[in-house]
Design an enzyme around this catalytic site. Structure first.
Site, short mmCIF file in Angstrom:
data_model
loop_
_atom_site.label_atom_id
_atom_site.label_comp_id
_atom_site.label_asym_id
_atom_site.label_seq_id
_atom_site.Cartn_x
_atom_site.Cartn_y
_atom_site.Cartn_z
N ASN A 106 -2.88 6.50 -1.41
CA ASN A 106 -2.76 6.33 0.05
C ASN A 106 -2.20 7.78 0.31
OD1 ASN A 106 -4.22 4.20 0.88
ND2 ASN A 106 -2.75 2.87 0.18
N GLU A 160 -2.82 0.49 -9.12
CA GLU A 160 -1.63 1.93 -9.27
C GLU A 160 -0.38 0.81 -9.89
OE1 GLU A 160 -1.58 3.39 -5.48
OE2 GLU A 160 -1.38 5.56 -6.35
N HIS A 200 -0.42 -2.14 -7.12
CA HIS A 200 -1.36 -2.05 -6.03
C HIS A 200 -2.75 -1.97 -6.62
CE1 HIS A 200 -2.33 1.11 -2.96
NE2 HIS A 200 -2.54 0.00 -2.48
N SER A 252 0.90 -1.17 0.04
CA SER A 252 -0.04 -0.13 -0.07
C SER A 252 0.91 1.08 0.13
CB SER A 252 -0.73 -0.01 0.99
OG SER A 252 -1.87 -1.05 1.20
C1 LIG Z 1 -5.54 0.61 1.40
C2 LIG Z 1 -5.17 0.66 0.04
O1 LIG Z 1 -3.85 0.50 -0.15
C3 LIG Z 1 -5.84 0.87 -1.05
C4 LIG Z 1 -7.32 0.74 -1.11
O2 LIG Z 1 -7.84 -0.49 -1.40
S1 LIG Z 1 -8.21 1.57 -0.40
C5 LIG Z 1 -9.81 1.06 -0.55
C6 LIG Z 1 -10.61 1.21 -1.77
N1 LIG Z 1 -11.75 0.85 -1.84
C7 LIG Z 1 -13.09 1.56 -1.51
O3 LIG Z 1 -12.67 2.84 -1.37
C8 LIG Z 1 -14.14 0.82 -1.46
C9 LIG Z 1 -15.46 1.86 -1.07
N2 LIG Z 1 -16.44 0.99 -0.98
C10 LIG Z 1 -17.20 0.59 -1.99
O4 LIG Z 1 -17.02 0.73 -2.99
C11 LIG Z 1 -18.66 -0.24 -1.86
O5 LIG Z 1 -19.00 0.23 -0.52
C12 LIG Z 1 -18.28 -1.82 -1.83
C13 LIG Z 1 -18.00 -2.18 -3.36
C14 LIG Z 1 -17.14 -2.22 -0.81
C15 LIG Z 1 -19.52 -2.44 -1.38
O6 LIG Z 1 -20.75 -2.12 -2.13
P1 LIG Z 1 -21.97 -2.06 -1.76
O7 LIG Z 1 -22.83 -1.49 -2.83
O8 LIG Z 1 -22.23 -1.13 -0.53
O9 LIG Z 1 -22.22 -3.49 -0.94
P2 LIG Z 1 -22.73 -4.59 -1.76
O10 LIG Z 1 -23.97 -4.46 -2.62
O11 LIG Z 1 -22.89 -5.79 -0.81
O12 LIG Z 1 -21.63 -5.10 -2.69
C16 LIG Z 1 -21.66 -4.73 -4.21
C17 LIG Z 1 -20.72 -5.48 -5.01
O13 LIG Z 1 -19.36 -5.83 -4.46
C18 LIG Z 1 -19.21 -7.32 -4.07
N3 LIG Z 1 -18.59 -7.21 -2.73
C19 LIG Z 1 -18.49 -6.56 -1.65
N4 LIG Z 1 -17.63 -6.89 -0.63
C20 LIG Z 1 -16.75 -7.62 -1.42
C21 LIG Z 1 -15.60 -8.41 -0.79
N5 LIG Z 1 -14.98 -8.21 0.31
N6 LIG Z 1 -15.10 -9.25 -1.89
C22 LIG Z 1 -15.50 -9.36 -3.18
N7 LIG Z 1 -16.54 -8.84 -3.50
C23 LIG Z 1 -17.08 -7.84 -2.47
C24 LIG Z 1 -20.37 -7.62 -3.60
O14 LIG Z 1 -20.38 -9.17 -3.97
C25 LIG Z 1 -21.50 -7.03 -4.69
O15 LIG Z 1 -20.96 -7.60 -6.07
P3 LIG Z 1 -22.12 -7.85 -7.25
O16 LIG Z 1 -22.99 -6.44 -7.29
O17 LIG Z 1 -21.61 -8.27 -8.33
O18 LIG Z 1 -23.31 -8.63 -6.53
N1 LIG Z 2 -6.44 -4.05 3.28
C1 LIG Z 2 -6.43 -3.20 2.15
O1 LIG Z 2 -7.45 -2.44 1.89
C2 LIG Z 2 -5.31 -3.15 1.14
C3 LIG Z 2 -4.11 -3.57 1.51
N2 LIG Z 2 -3.06 -3.71 0.60
C4 LIG Z 2 -1.70 -4.30 1.03
O2 LIG Z 2 -1.73 -5.68 0.78
C5 LIG Z 2 -1.08 -6.47 1.84
C6 LIG Z 2 -2.09 -7.34 2.38
O3 LIG Z 2 -2.97 -6.80 3.12
P1 LIG Z 2 -4.29 -7.52 3.46
O4 LIG Z 2 -4.63 -8.56 2.50
O5 LIG Z 2 -5.35 -6.31 3.84
O6 LIG Z 2 -3.64 -8.32 4.86
P2 LIG Z 2 -4.38 -9.52 5.57
O7 LIG Z 2 -3.91 -9.27 7.05
O8 LIG Z 2 -5.88 -9.76 5.17
O9 LIG Z 2 -3.40 -10.90 4.93
C7 LIG Z 2 -2.07 -10.79 4.85
C8 LIG Z 2 -1.93 -12.40 4.70
O10 LIG Z 2 -0.42 -12.27 4.65
C9 LIG Z 2 0.09 -13.57 5.24
N3 LIG Z 2 1.45 -13.65 5.45
C10 LIG Z 2 2.23 -12.93 6.37
N4 LIG Z 2 3.26 -13.17 6.45
C11 LIG Z 2 3.77 -14.06 5.18
C12 LIG Z 2 4.74 -14.65 4.74
N5 LIG Z 2 5.96 -14.52 5.15
N6 LIG Z 2 4.36 -15.44 3.66
C13 LIG Z 2 3.30 -15.52 3.26
N7 LIG Z 2 2.24 -15.10 3.56
C14 LIG Z 2 2.36 -14.13 4.73
C15 LIG Z 2 -0.64 -13.37 6.50
O11 LIG Z 2 -0.81 -14.99 7.00
C16 LIG Z 2 -2.05 -13.22 5.98
O12 LIG Z 2 -2.90 -14.36 5.53
C17 LIG Z 2 -0.34 -5.49 2.56
O13 LIG Z 2 0.82 -5.21 1.97
C18 LIG Z 2 -1.45 -4.24 2.38
O14 LIG Z 2 -0.85 -2.97 2.62
C19 LIG Z 2 -3.16 -3.05 -0.47
C20 LIG Z 2 -4.40 -2.63 -1.17
C21 LIG Z 2 -5.60 -2.62 -0.27
#
Ligand SMILES: CC(=O)CC(=O)SCCNC(=O)CCNC(=O)[C@H](O)C(C)(C)COP(=O)(O)OP(=O)(O)OC[C@H]1O[C@@H](n2cnc3c(N)ncnc32)[C@H](O)[C@@H]1OP(=O)(O)O
Ligand SMILES: NC(=O)C1=CN([C@@H]2O[C@H](COP(=O)(O)OP(=O)(O)OC[C@H]3O[C@@H](n4cnc5c(N)ncnc54)[C@H](O)[C@@H]3O)[C@@H](O)[C@H]2O)C=CC1
Length: 285
Positions: free
Chosen positions: A190, A152, A140, A119
């Site tokens: 991020n 990304e 990413h 991330s």
């Molecule tokens: C941290 C990082 O490094 C980067 C990141 O990823 S930051 C996070 C980026 N993501 C976001 O910002 C997500 C924001 N949230 C959303 O877009 C929506 O709330 C959401 C898509 C997650 C859920 O949508 P919703 O309309 O509220 O719920 P819901 O109707 O249950 O789900 C919509 C669809 O998403 C799917 N879905 C929801 N959660 C899911 C999951 N965990 N895994 C797979 N599919 C999922 C559902 O199955 C559903 O699919 P269909 O339409 O094909 O049936």
């Molecule tokens: N959570 C999010 O929304 C996002 C997360 N990421 C990145 O993706 C990566 C994973 O995040 P998540 O799936 O959310 O975490 P998570 O906690 O759901 O899963 C991480 C997994 O990695 C495994 N693991 C730990 N050490 C390991 C090793 N040495 N070898 C193999 N597997 C190992 C753990 O057992 C666990 O199953 C991180 O780098 C995170 O920053 C990127 C985009 C979005």
């Protein structure tokens, strides 16, 4: 080299999603984690998502069988010896990722690209622990991977044009839209998203409002699909904290300081949805 078989490291929410979309795109996927139970649980989760797609008439039973058969469990990184491409999605800790990349560099065939789904951690630094920095890149994906269109693609200082072109093509094969980004803390996604989440946490910390109200403002006022605190719980509070630390240290700028409440919750093991408790409760979901 045509990419047919890949390894995904980490069967958590991101690794599981990446494995699923890759298998749906026709690739064989070696799904690696430290414990077989984590992989089995993730395969069961993917099976349920595919059942939903069958019920909605998007895929057939035969498609499901074919997709699941392309997902091959592994608890040994040495299995990277037999793959054409690796994407690492283990936990957001530099020391763990560096160890994985050192091992991958030893076992993966020469010429194989080593991508990370990190991330925020520096791709350039990860690349530097390998003997193939030109083949190391950030790939990413966004959470939830099967739904979100963006990838990304982060170029480290040494990443080659050929490596970028291969990853772009692979992203498109998986039905995603790649965006090219240079390697700076938090990349684009991020650097922009996480300070907003951190600020929402400060709003609770300073007593501006409760979690529900903060999320309602951002959902109804700014048309965000999820409020920032629900999103933080969904991402994982450990991951949010790790990203804020990278921004804080990477820019040496106090504007990125992680909220003390975020630190406290992570220390308590309140990691959000995956642990059952974060800013909201998920015990029964
Ligand atoms: C941290 C990082 O490094 C980067 C990141 O990823 S930051 C996070 C980026 N993501 C976001 O910002 C997500 C924001 N949230 C959303 O877009 C929506 O709330 C959401 C898509 C997650 C859920 O949508 P919703 O309309 O509220 O719920 P819901 O109707 O249950 O789900 C919509 C669809 O998403 C799917 N879905 C929801 N959660 C899911 C999951 N965990 N895994 C797979 N599919 C999922 C559902 O199955 C559903 O699919 P269909 O339409 O094909 O049936
Ligand atoms: N959570 C999010 O929304 C996002 C997360 N990421 C990145 O993706 C990566 C994973 O995040 P998540 O799936 O959310 O975490 P998570 O906690 O759901 O899963 C991480 C997994 O990695 C495994 N693991 C730990 N050490 C390991 C090793 N040495 N070898 C193999 N597997 C190992 C753990 O057992 C666990 O199953 C991180 O780098 C995170 O920053 C990127 C985009 C979005």
């Amino acid at each position: 080299m045509a990419i047919k078989r890949i390894m995904v490291i980490g069967a958590g929410q991101m690794g599981g999603g990446i494995a699923q979309v890759a298998a749906e795109a026709g690739l064989e996927v070696v799904l690696n984690d430290i414990d077989r139970t984590f992989i089995d649980n993730r395969l069961a989760f993917i099976g349920k998502l595919l059942d939903k797609n069958i019920a909605k008439g998007r895929i057939s039973e035969d498609d499901k069988v074919a997709i699941m058969s392309r997902l091959i469990p592994s608890t040994d990184l040495a299995d990277a010896a037999g793959v054409d491409f690796v994407v690492e999605a283990a936990v957001e800790k530099m020391e763990i990722k560096e160890k994985i990349f050192r091992t991958l560099d030893e076992v993966a065939a020469p010429g194989v690209i080593l991508a990370s789904n990190t991330s925020s951690l520096p791709i350039t630094e990860l690349a530097a622990v390998t003997g193939r920095p030109e083949l190391v890149i950030g790939m990413h994906f966004m959470n939830p991977v099967p739904v979100m269109k963006l990838i990304e693609v982060i170029r480290g200082i040494a990443t080659s044009d050929a490596t970028y072109a291969t990853v772009k093509e692979l992203a498109e094969k998986m039905g995603k839209v790649p965006v090219e980004v240079n390697d700076y803390p938090g990349f684009i996604s991020n650097r922009v998203l996480m300070p907003m989440i951190n600020e929402a946490i400060y709003c609770i910390y300073e007593g501006v409002a409760d979690a529900e109200s903060i999320d309602t403002v951002m959902k109804l006022g700014m048309a965000h699909p999820m409020g920032p605190l629900t999103l933080a719980d969904f991402i994982g509070l450990d991951t949010c904290l790790a990203i804020m630390e990278v921004l804080y240290e990477g820019f040496a700028d106090s504007k990125y300081r992680p909220c003390p409440l975020l630190r406290k919750m992570v220390k308590a093991g309140w990691l959000g949805k995956k642990s059952g408790k974060g800013f909201f409760d998920y015990q029964n979901s």
